[in-house]
Design a protein around this motif. Structure first.
Motif, PDB file in Angstrom:
ATOM      1  N   HIS A 197       0.819  -1.215   0.000  1.00  9.21           N
ATOM      2  CA  HIS A 197       0.000   0.000   0.000  1.00  9.21           C
ATOM      3  C   HIS A 197       0.854   1.267   0.000  1.00  9.21           C
ATOM      4  O   HIS A 197       0.318   2.363   0.183  1.00  9.21           O
ATOM      5  CB  HIS A 197      -0.923   0.009   1.221  1.00  9.21           C
ATOM      6  N   ASN A 198       2.146   1.124  -0.214  1.00  3.18           N
ATOM      7  CA  ASN A 198       3.041   2.272  -0.115  1.00  3.18           C
ATOM      8  C   ASN A 198       3.817   2.537  -1.398  1.00  3.18           C
ATOM      9  O   ASN A 198       4.892   3.136  -1.374  1.00  3.18           O
ATOM     10  CB  ASN A 198       3.998   2.064   1.069  1.00  3.18           C
ATOM     11  N   ASP A 199       3.248   2.109  -2.519  1.00  2.00           N
ATOM     12  CA  ASP A 199       3.797   2.461  -3.827  1.00  2.00           C
ATOM     13  C   ASP A 199       3.298   3.865  -4.172  1.00  2.00           C
ATOM     14  O   ASP A 199       2.084   4.082  -4.284  1.00  2.00           O
ATOM     15  CB  ASP A 199       3.322   1.453  -4.870  1.00  2.00           C
ATOM     16  N   PRO A 200       4.179   4.849  -4.325  1.00  2.00           N
ATOM     17  CA  PRO A 200       3.712   6.229  -4.537  1.00  2.00           C
ATOM     18  C   PRO A 200       2.907   6.418  -5.816  1.00  2.00           C
ATOM     19  O   PRO A 200       1.978   7.237  -5.847  1.00  2.00           O
ATOM     20  CB  PRO A 200       5.007   7.049  -4.560  1.00  2.00           C
ATOM     21  N   ILE A 201       3.228   5.673  -6.874  1.00  2.00           N
ATOM     22  CA  ILE A 201       2.459   5.794  -8.114  1.00  2.00           C
ATOM     23  C   ILE A 201       1.039   5.272  -7.893  1.00  2.00           C
ATOM     24  O   ILE A 201       0.049   5.906  -8.279  1.00  2.00           O
ATOM     25  CB  ILE A 201       3.141   5.028  -9.261  1.00  2.00           C
ATOM     26  N   GLY A 202       0.939   4.127  -7.256  1.00  3.79           N
ATOM     27  CA  GLY A 202      -0.375   3.579  -6.965  1.00  3.79           C
ATOM     28  C   GLY A 202      -1.190   4.493  -6.075  1.00  3.79           C
ATOM     29  O   GLY A 202      -2.388   4.711  -6.305  1.00  3.79           O
ATOM     30  N   ASN A 203      -0.549   5.051  -5.058  1.00  3.54           N
ATOM     31  CA  ASN A 203      -1.264   5.942  -4.146  1.00  3.54           C
ATOM     32  C   ASN A 203      -1.735   7.212  -4.847  1.00  3.54           C
ATOM     33  O   ASN A 203      -2.760   7.793  -4.482  1.00  3.54           O
ATOM     34  CB  ASN A 203      -0.377   6.296  -2.954  1.00  3.54           C
ATOM     35  N   ALA A 204      -0.997   7.639  -5.859  1.00  4.07           N
ATOM     36  CA  ALA A 204      -1.365   8.862  -6.572  1.00  4.07           C
ATOM     37  C   ALA A 204      -2.523   8.644  -7.544  1.00  4.07           C
ATOM     38  O   ALA A 204      -3.353   9.541  -7.740  1.00  4.07           O
ATOM     39  CB  ALA A 204      -0.152   9.407  -7.327  1.00  4.07           C
ATOM     40  N   PHE A 205      -2.600   7.446  -8.143  1.00  7.22           N
ATOM     41  CA  PHE A 205      -3.516   7.273  -9.271  1.00  7.22           C
ATOM     42  C   PHE A 205      -4.625   6.236  -9.095  1.00  7.22           C
ATOM     43  O   PHE A 205      -5.678   6.360  -9.727  1.00  7.22           O
ATOM     44  CB  PHE A 205      -2.719   6.898 -10.531  1.00  7.22           C
ATOM     45  N   MET A 206      -4.410   5.197  -8.287  1.00  5.11           N
ATOM     46  CA  MET A 206      -5.367   4.084  -8.300  1.00  5.11           C
ATOM     47  C   MET A 206      -6.779   4.493  -7.894  1.00  5.11           C
ATOM     48  O   MET A 206      -7.761   3.988  -8.439  1.00  5.11           O
ATOM     49  CB  MET A 206      -4.870   2.949  -7.407  1.00  5.11           C
ATOM     50  N   SER A 207      -6.900   5.397  -6.941  1.00  2.00           N
ATOM     51  CA  SER A 207      -8.241   5.802  -6.507  1.00  2.00           C
ATOM     52  C   SER A 207      -8.986   6.559  -7.599  1.00  2.00           C
ATOM     53  O   SER A 207     -10.221   6.642  -7.581  1.00  2.00           O
ATOM     54  CB  SER A 207      -8.152   6.663  -5.247  1.00  2.00           C
ATOM     55  N   GLN A 208      -8.239   7.108  -8.577  1.00  3.70           N
ATOM     56  CA  GLN A 208      -8.875   7.860  -9.656  1.00  3.70           C
ATOM     57  C   GLN A 208      -9.367   6.964 -10.792  1.00  3.70           C
ATOM     58  O   GLN A 208     -10.193   7.389 -11.604  1.00  3.70           O
ATOM     59  CB  GLN A 208      -7.884   8.883 -10.223  1.00  3.70           C
ATOM     60  N   VAL A 209      -8.844   5.740 -10.853  1.00  2.80           N
ATOM     61  CA  VAL A 209      -9.197   4.861 -11.975  1.00  2.80           C
ATOM     62  C   VAL A 209     -10.698   4.592 -12.048  1.00  2.80           C
ATOM     63  O   VAL A 209     -11.310   4.765 -13.115  1.00  2.80           O
ATOM     64  CB  VAL A 209      -8.385   3.546 -11.908  1.00  2.80           C
ATOM     65  N   PRO A 210     -11.363   4.188 -10.951  1.00  2.00           N
ATOM     66  CA  PRO A 210     -12.807   3.937 -11.062  1.00  2.00           C
ATOM     67  C   PRO A 210     -13.621   5.187 -11.398  1.00  2.00           C
ATOM     68  O   PRO A 210     -14.693   5.079 -12.006  1.00  2.00           O
ATOM     69  CB  PRO A 210     -13.177   3.401  -9.668  1.00  2.00           C
ATOM     70  N   ARG A 211     -13.132   6.348 -11.021  1.00  2.00           N
ATOM     71  CA  ARG A 211     -13.868   7.586 -11.284  1.00  2.00           C
ATOM     72  C   ARG A 211     -13.761   8.001 -12.753  1.00  2.00           C
ATOM     73  O   ARG A 211     -14.727   8.509 -13.333  1.00  2.00           O
ATOM     74  CB  ARG A 211     -13.358   8.704 -10.370  1.00  2.00           C
ATOM     75  N   HIS A 212     -12.599   7.785 -13.343  1.00  2.00           N
ATOM     76  CA  HIS A 212     -12.399   8.187 -14.734  1.00  2.00           C
ATOM     77  C   HIS A 212     -12.758   7.084 -15.731  1.00  2.00           C
ATOM     78  O   HIS A 212     -13.128   7.381 -16.871  1.00  2.00           O
ATOM     79  CB  HIS A 212     -10.947   8.607 -14.950  1.00  2.00           C
ATOM     80  N   PHE A 213     -12.652   5.825 -15.313  1.00  2.71           N
ATOM     81  CA  PHE A 213     -12.851   4.714 -16.247  1.00  2.71           C
ATOM     82  C   PHE A 213     -13.806   3.657 -15.672  1.00  2.71           C
ATOM     83  O   PHE A 213     -13.479   2.472 -15.630  1.00  2.71           O
ATOM     84  CB  PHE A 213     -11.500   4.070 -16.586  1.00  2.71           C
ATOM     85  N   PRO A 214     -15.002   4.060 -15.236  1.00  2.00           N
ATOM     86  CA  PRO A 214     -15.910   3.086 -14.618  1.00  2.00           C
ATOM     87  C   PRO A 214     -16.376   1.996 -15.578  1.00  2.00           C
ATOM     88  O   PRO A 214     -16.733   0.901 -15.145  1.00  2.00           O
ATOM     89  CB  PRO A 214     -17.083   3.948 -14.145  1.00  2.00           C
ATOM     90  N   ASP A 215     -16.351   2.296 -16.887  1.00  2.00           N
ATOM     91  CA  ASP A 215     -16.768   1.287 -17.860  1.00  2.00           C
ATOM     92  C   ASP A 215     -15.691   0.242 -18.096  1.00  2.00           C
ATOM     93  O   ASP A 215     -15.912  -0.727 -18.822  1.00  2.00           O
ATOM     94  CB  ASP A 215     -17.166   1.946 -19.183  1.00  2.00           C
ATOM     95  N   GLN A 216     -14.523   0.418 -17.471  1.00  2.00           N
ATOM     96  CA  GLN A 216     -13.456  -0.573 -17.563  1.00  2.00           C
ATOM     97  C   GLN A 216     -13.124  -1.183 -16.202  1.00  2.00           C
ATOM     98  O   GLN A 216     -12.158  -1.927 -16.075  1.00  2.00           O
ATOM     99  CB  GLN A 216     -12.193   0.046 -18.167  1.00  2.00           C
ATOM    100  N   CYS A 217     -13.925  -0.849 -15.207  1.00  3.45           N
ATOM    101  CA  CYS A 217     -13.779  -1.456 -13.888  1.00  3.45           C
ATOM    102  C   CYS A 217     -14.926  -2.444 -13.689  1.00  3.45           C
ATOM    103  O   CYS A 217     -16.043  -2.209 -14.141  1.00  3.45           O
ATOM    104  CB  CYS A 217     -13.793  -0.384 -12.801  1.00  3.45           C
ATOM    105  N   ILE A 218     -14.634  -3.543 -13.012  1.00  2.10           N
ATOM    106  CA  ILE A 218     -15.573  -4.652 -12.895  1.00  2.10           C
ATOM    107  C   ILE A 218     -15.921  -4.875 -11.429  1.00  2.10           C
ATOM    108  O   ILE A 218     -15.046  -4.817 -10.558  1.00  2.10           O
ATOM    109  CB  ILE A 218     -14.959  -5.948 -13.476  1.00  2.10           C
TER     110      ILE A 218
END
Length: 246
Positions: A31-52
């Motif tokens: 849970h301490n990868d800085p790239i993941g912490n910066a972007f992962m929470s935004q993925v479902p908001r920007h790409f909900p049609d590609q999240c399952i």
């Protein structure tokens, strides 16, 4: 027996705020990868049609995320050695630049621990493939974390050569992808980079981190490099690039 329903997040946006449920299935240090912490929470908001999302009687039992990106182009002639971190960065660079993606990358498929062993990984991957294909993309890539790897000293390049008698990979997640039609391409040697002070690593793992050298951490795919004199430790995780033609 309750029916399992698998859809995109776009079809059931009420599950958006629950996309971090059972994230503690990952080791704490992940849970301490800085790239993941910066972007992962935004993925479902920007790409909900590609999240399952998968539910059973209204309970969220699995979720997955993927991100669209442009590949190849003049600056991206090969999949990145930076794997998961880099493709996540590419996806948001393309979003900000207004570029039209032609492929996608899986980022995560996570199953509630109580529902492991029920074939959900196969169903979730198939649903993700279908969602990406519906966008008109030609391929789904995946920087896969082969969590069946228990020998941290064994190079990933050697681990992926291990196959069963039927020719399928020994690793469960690699096997899921290959059975779904994926092709193993290459190792991404620095797919995730997690650095921290020795105090932080002690907190994340409960280990002493009191000697310079390599430390084997439970659920880490490779050793963590420790430098006591300079008070830091670094984990550089290799993943495995897989391609699904759609």
């Amino acid at each position: 027996m309750p029916e399992i329903v698998i859809t995109t997040l776009a079809a059931r946006p009420e599950y958006l705020e629950r996309m971090y449920e059972f994230a503690d299935a990952w080791p704490a240090f992940m849970h301490n990868d800085p790239i993941g912490n910066a972007f992962m929470s935004q993925v479902p908001r920007h790409f909900p049609d590609q999240c399952i999302v998968a539910t059973e009687d209204g309970e969220l039992i699995a979720h997955g995320r993927s991100i669209p990106f442009v590949f190849p182009d003049e600056d991206r002639t090969d999949l990145p050695t930076g794997g998961w971190d880099r493709v996540l960065h590419w996806g948001f660079m393309d979003l900000r630049s207004g570029r039209e993606p032609n492929v996608s990358s899986a980022l995560e498929i996570l199953i509630r621990p109580t529902h492991l062993g029920r074939g959900l990984s196969h169903e979730m991957l198939q649903a993700m493939r279908a969602a990406v294909k519906a966008k008109g993309h030609t391929a789904l890539f995946a920087p896969v974390r082969p969590n069946g790897k228990t020998d941290a000293e064994l190079p990933m390049t050697e681990y992926i050569k291990q196959v069963r008698d039927d020719g399928l990979p020994m690793d469960p997640w690699l096997r899921v992808h290959v059975k779904a039609g994926g092709t193993i391409l290459q190792v991404a040697p620095r797919s995730m980079v997690i650095a921290g002070s020795l105090a932080e690593w002690r907190e994340w793992t409960g280990l002493p981190f009191d000697k310079t050298g390599d430390v084997i951490v439970p659920k880490a795919l490779v050793p963590v490099h420790v430098d006591v004199e300079h008070d830091h430790a670094v984990y550089v995780e290799p993943n495995v690039w897989i391609r699904h033609d759609l």
